[in-house]
Scaffold this motif. Structure first.
Motif, PDB file in Angstrom:
ATOM      1  N   GLU A 155       5.611  -8.572  11.810  1.00 45.30           N
ATOM      2  CA  GLU A 155       5.687  -9.979  12.201  1.00 45.30           C
ATOM      3  C   GLU A 155       4.401 -10.716  11.832  1.00 45.30           C
ATOM      4  OE1 GLU A 155       6.553  -9.886  16.352  1.00 45.30           O
ATOM      5  OE2 GLU A 155       8.678  -9.362  16.077  1.00 45.30           O
ATOM      6  N   VAL A 156       3.264 -10.049  12.045  1.00 43.64           N
ATOM      7  CA  VAL A 156       1.975 -10.649  11.689  1.00 43.64           C
ATOM      8  C   VAL A 156       1.905 -10.871  10.185  1.00 43.64           C
ATOM      9  CG1 VAL A 156      -0.529 -10.294  11.628  1.00 43.64           C
ATOM     10  CG2 VAL A 156       0.761  -9.661  13.673  1.00 43.64           C
ATOM     11  N   MET A 157       2.355  -9.888   9.409  1.00 41.94           N
ATOM     12  CA  MET A 157       2.300 -10.016   7.957  1.00 41.94           C
ATOM     13  C   MET A 157       3.248 -11.089   7.449  1.00 41.94           C
ATOM     14  SD  MET A 157       1.464  -6.242   6.347  1.00 41.94           S
ATOM     15  CE  MET A 157       2.876  -5.338   6.976  1.00 41.94           C
ATOM     16  N   GLN A 158       4.339 -11.345   8.178  1.00 40.81           N
ATOM     17  CA  GLN A 158       5.242 -12.429   7.803  1.00 40.81           C
ATOM     18  C   GLN A 158       4.574 -13.786   8.015  1.00 40.81           C
ATOM     19  OE1 GLN A 158       8.930 -11.914   9.919  1.00 40.81           O
ATOM     20  NE2 GLN A 158       9.588 -10.187   8.670  1.00 40.81           N
ATOM     21  N   LYS A 159       3.742 -13.871   9.079  1.00 44.11           N
ATOM     22  CA  LYS A 159       3.027 -15.126   9.348  1.00 44.11           C
ATOM     23  C   LYS A 159       1.962 -15.389   8.296  1.00 44.11           C
ATOM     24  CE  LYS A 159       3.372 -14.915  14.411  1.00 44.11           C
ATOM     25  NZ  LYS A 159       2.590 -14.791  15.664  1.00 44.11           N
ATOM     26  N   PHE A 160       1.311 -14.317   7.870  1.00 43.65           N
ATOM     27  CA  PHE A 160       0.202 -14.470   6.940  1.00 43.65           C
ATOM     28  C   PHE A 160       0.570 -13.788   5.620  1.00 43.65           C
ATOM     29  CE2 PHE A 160      -1.502 -14.409  11.285  1.00 43.65           C
ATOM     30  CZ  PHE A 160      -2.069 -15.679  11.310  1.00 43.65           C
ATOM     31  N   ASP A 161      -0.168 -12.745   5.254  1.00 41.29           N
ATOM     32  CA  ASP A 161       0.112 -12.003   4.029  1.00 41.29           C
ATOM     33  C   ASP A 161       0.062 -10.521   4.337  1.00 41.29           C
ATOM     34  OD1 ASP A 161       0.463 -14.021   2.123  1.00 41.29           O
ATOM     35  OD2 ASP A 161      -1.702 -14.353   2.024  1.00 41.29           O
ATOM     36  N   LYS A 162       0.565  -9.726   3.403  1.00 36.83           N
ATOM     37  CA  LYS A 162       0.383  -8.283   3.520  1.00 36.83           C
ATOM     38  C   LYS A 162      -1.099  -7.972   3.401  1.00 36.83           C
ATOM     39  CE  LYS A 162       4.811  -6.356   2.105  1.00 36.83           C
ATOM     40  NZ  LYS A 162       5.486  -5.431   1.174  1.00 36.83           N
ATOM     41  N   SER A 163      -1.546  -7.005   4.145  1.00 32.56           N
ATOM     42  CA  SER A 163      -2.967  -6.690   4.202  1.00 32.56           C
ATOM     43  C   SER A 163      -3.148  -5.189   4.209  1.00 32.56           C
ATOM     44  CB  SER A 163      -3.570  -7.311   5.462  1.00 32.56           C
ATOM     45  OG  SER A 163      -4.701  -6.633   5.903  1.00 32.56           O
ATOM     46  N   THR A 164      -4.114  -4.693   3.428  1.00 33.42           N
ATOM     47  CA  THR A 164      -4.377  -3.248   3.424  1.00 33.42           C
ATOM     48  C   THR A 164      -4.806  -2.774   4.808  1.00 33.42           C
ATOM     49  OG1 THR A 164      -6.601  -3.776   2.590  1.00 33.42           O
ATOM     50  CG2 THR A 164      -4.962  -3.044   0.984  1.00 33.42           C
ATOM     51  N   LYS A 165      -5.497  -3.640   5.551  1.00 36.53           N
ATOM     52  CA  LYS A 165      -5.912  -3.283   6.911  1.00 36.53           C
ATOM     53  C   LYS A 165      -4.699  -3.045   7.809  1.00 36.53           C
ATOM     54  CE  LYS A 165      -9.348  -5.703   8.473  1.00 36.53           C
ATOM     55  NZ  LYS A 165     -10.436  -4.740   8.316  1.00 36.53           N
ATOM     56  N   LEU A 166      -3.735  -3.979   7.761  1.00 32.24           N
ATOM     57  CA  LEU A 166      -2.555  -3.871   8.607  1.00 32.24           C
ATOM     58  C   LEU A 166      -1.628  -2.754   8.119  1.00 32.24           C
ATOM     59  CD1 LEU A 166      -1.754  -7.642   9.241  1.00 32.24           C
ATOM     60  CD2 LEU A 166      -2.734  -6.006  10.843  1.00 32.24           C
ATOM     61  N   ILE A 167      -1.534  -2.569   6.809  1.00 29.32           N
ATOM     62  CA  ILE A 167      -0.727  -1.469   6.274  1.00 29.32           C
ATOM     63  C   ILE A 167      -1.270  -0.134   6.770  1.00 29.32           C
ATOM     64  CG2 ILE A 167      -0.151  -0.218   4.147  1.00 29.32           C
ATOM     65  CD1 ILE A 167       0.100  -2.964   2.780  1.00 29.32           C
ATOM     66  N   ASN A 168      -2.595  -0.025   6.834  1.00 29.22           N
ATOM     67  CA  ASN A 168      -3.190   1.217   7.322  1.00 29.22           C
ATOM     68  C   ASN A 168      -2.861   1.437   8.797  1.00 29.22           C
ATOM     69  OD1 ASN A 168      -4.737   3.558   6.757  1.00 29.22           O
ATOM     70  ND2 ASN A 168      -6.449   2.679   7.879  1.00 29.22           N
ATOM     71  N   PHE A 169      -2.834   0.360   9.585  1.00 27.37           N
ATOM     72  CA  PHE A 169      -2.436   0.460  10.993  1.00 27.37           C
ATOM     73  C   PHE A 169      -1.014   1.014  11.098  1.00 27.37           C
ATOM     74  CE2 PHE A 169      -5.324  -3.105  12.901  1.00 27.37           C
ATOM     75  CZ  PHE A 169      -6.438  -2.335  12.598  1.00 27.37           C
ATOM     76  N   ILE A 170      -0.127   0.509  10.213  1.00 29.18           N
ATOM     77  CA  ILE A 170       1.261   0.991  10.218  1.00 29.18           C
ATOM     78  C   ILE A 170       1.292   2.491   9.928  1.00 29.18           C
ATOM     79  CG2 ILE A 170       3.456   0.908   8.967  1.00 29.18           C
ATOM     80  CD1 ILE A 170       3.052  -2.082   8.618  1.00 29.18           C
ATOM     81  N   GLY A 171       0.507   2.912   8.934  1.00 32.26           N
ATOM     82  CA  GLY A 171       0.474   4.330   8.583  1.00 32.26           C
ATOM     83  C   GLY A 171       0.006   5.202   9.730  1.00 32.26           C
ATOM     84  N   ILE A 172      -1.046   4.782  10.421  1.00 33.72           N
ATOM     85  CA  ILE A 172      -1.562   5.551  11.557  1.00 33.72           C
ATOM     86  C   ILE A 172      -0.511   5.627  12.662  1.00 33.72           C
ATOM     87  CG2 ILE A 172      -3.341   5.652  13.345  1.00 33.72           C
ATOM     88  CD1 ILE A 172      -5.180   4.156  11.378  1.00 33.72           C
ATOM     89  N   ALA A 173       0.153   4.487  12.925  1.00 39.47           N
ATOM     90  CA  ALA A 173       1.183   4.464  13.963  1.00 39.47           C
ATOM     91  C   ALA A 173       2.331   5.413  13.620  1.00 39.47           C
ATOM     92  CB  ALA A 173       1.706   3.044  14.146  1.00 39.47           C
ATOM     93  N   MET A 174       2.754   5.412  12.358  1.00 38.03           N
ATOM     94  CA  MET A 174       3.860   6.290  11.954  1.00 38.03           C
ATOM     95  C   MET A 174       3.461   7.761  12.031  1.00 38.03           C
ATOM     96  SD  MET A 174       6.024   4.314   8.974  1.00 38.03           S
ATOM     97  CE  MET A 174       4.783   4.468   7.717  1.00 38.03           C
ATOM     98  N   MET A 175       2.187   8.067  11.675  1.00 37.52           N
ATOM     99  CA  MET A 175       1.732   9.451  11.798  1.00 37.52           C
ATOM    100  C   MET A 175       1.718   9.884  13.258  1.00 37.52           C
ATOM    101  SD  MET A 175      -1.179  10.353   8.957  1.00 37.52           S
ATOM    102  CE  MET A 175      -2.282   8.951   9.152  1.00 37.52           C
TER     103      MET A 175
END
Length: 351
Positions: A225-245
């Motif tokens: 949702e945050v990335m939809q408001k703004f842009d895709k971000s390597t910082k936020l993508i990394n958060f997603i990866g940690i959460a999925m792990m």
């Protein structure tokens, strides 16, 4: 899990109810780790010559963006250009120039003039008018940032306790994180929301708090949702990866990281040079290596990924370990469970 990247620092002066909307187009990509976009947006932002405070803040952001990309020479060039073009007094130029040179050298080498830190800290401590002068905001941020890296959190809280400013509050937020005080992180985030709930920095730190407290169930949805408001971000993508792990979705995480590495063309030596020292990208490749080892120690993708990591200026997370921890999933889940329990206890004390 690697989350070593330097956090961006927002400039918003709320003490005098002045909102630097003209810099918003630079702020959001900068705080999300999209430093190249922030640099590009700086070209589109024109500030009046008479607005010296905002001109200095714009230069400060531009220098920070180049430093985040480890482009030391470009940061120096931006400062030199600013000092030539800005229409301020020689004393004002000397003050801002000295501050930025100290900051650039500190980010580059980790060294700074101790006398400067002591003298300026005392000025801010003794003179509230000096502390609340918007022309001194970059200096206040730099001092707080250095104190944060020195792990001198007590002096940060003492110095900026009354500053309702998002960038300063972000440093306080991360100081509480280092102290594992998730309850105070929550209180700090709530204060930031009162100032600017929809700002990129507030939104990103909200995601970070969810990650720290083990609230990973809905985190991926929130980040998207945050990335939809703004842009895709390597910082936020990394958060997603940690959460999925943390949820045990390791193979899905590997595929996501592989796509990022492919999209950034990180196997290309020129791109490796381009992104050298970019901690957000180093974090992604580091966690990719961890995920690969988690699934298969002898994976053919392991050695090439480590070479990419080292070419970016990172280091194999298992290099200094006698034996890489293959029970990472259990360890990660245990940390989240402990932090969640601690957070619940701390929040109960507040309420």
């Amino acid at each position: 899990v690697s989350t070593q990247s330097t956090w961006g620092l927002i400039i918003k002066r709320d003490i005098e109810m002045v909102d630097y909307d003209e810099l918003a187009i630079i702020k959001n990509p900068f705080f999300l780790g999209s430093y190249e976009k922030a640099i590009k947006e700086c070209e589109n932002v024109v500030i009046e010559d008479t607005d010296l405070a905002t001109l200095e803040l714009k230069t400060f952001y531009l220098i920070r963006a180049y430093l985040s990309l480890a482009h030391w020479d470009k940061a120096q060039s931006v400062l030199a250009k600013h000092l030539v073009e800005v229409k301020s007094t020689e004393a004002e130029k000397d003050k801002f120039g000295k501050l930025m040179k100290i900051f650039i050298e500190y980010i580059k080498s980790g060294t700074f003039e101790e006398d400067f830190l002591t003298e300026e800290y005392e000025k801010f401590e003794k003179d509230n008018a000096y502390k609340n002068d918007k022309r001194n905001l970059p200096e206040l941020i730099v001092i707080s940032y250095i104190l944060y890296n020195l792990e001198n959190y007590e002096n940060i809280f003492h110095l900026v306790s009354d500053i309702k400013d998002l960038d300063i509050m972000a440093i306080k937020f991360l100081s509480y994180w280092q102290m594992k005080r998730y309850d105070y992180m929550q209180k700090c985030l709530e204060e930031m929301k009162k100032l600017a709930e929809d700002h990129a920095l507030t939104q990103t730190l909200g995601c970070f708090l969810m990650l720290c407290t083990g609230n990973v169930k809905d985190l991926v949805t929130v980040i998207n949702e945050v990335m939809q408001k703004f842009d895709k971000s390597t910082k936020l993508i990394n958060f997603i990866g940690i959460a999925m792990m943390a949820k045990g979705q390791v193979e899905k995480t590997i595929k996501m990281y592989e796509k990022v590495i492919q999209d950034l063309d990180l196997k290309n030596e020129e791109k490796q040079k381009k992104y050298f020292g970019n901690n957000d990208i180093i974090d992604i490749v580091t966690n990719y290596v961890i995920a690969i080892r988690w699934v298969e120690d002898e994976s053919p993708a392991l050695i090439p990924s480590i070479k990419i990591l080292e070419a970016l200026g990172g280091e194999d997370p298992a290099k200094n370990s006698e034996e890489f921890d293959k029970t990472f999933a259990l360890a990660c889940q245990k940390v989240f469970e402990e932090s969640k329990a601690q957070t619940t206890q701390q929040l109960s004390l507040i309420h």
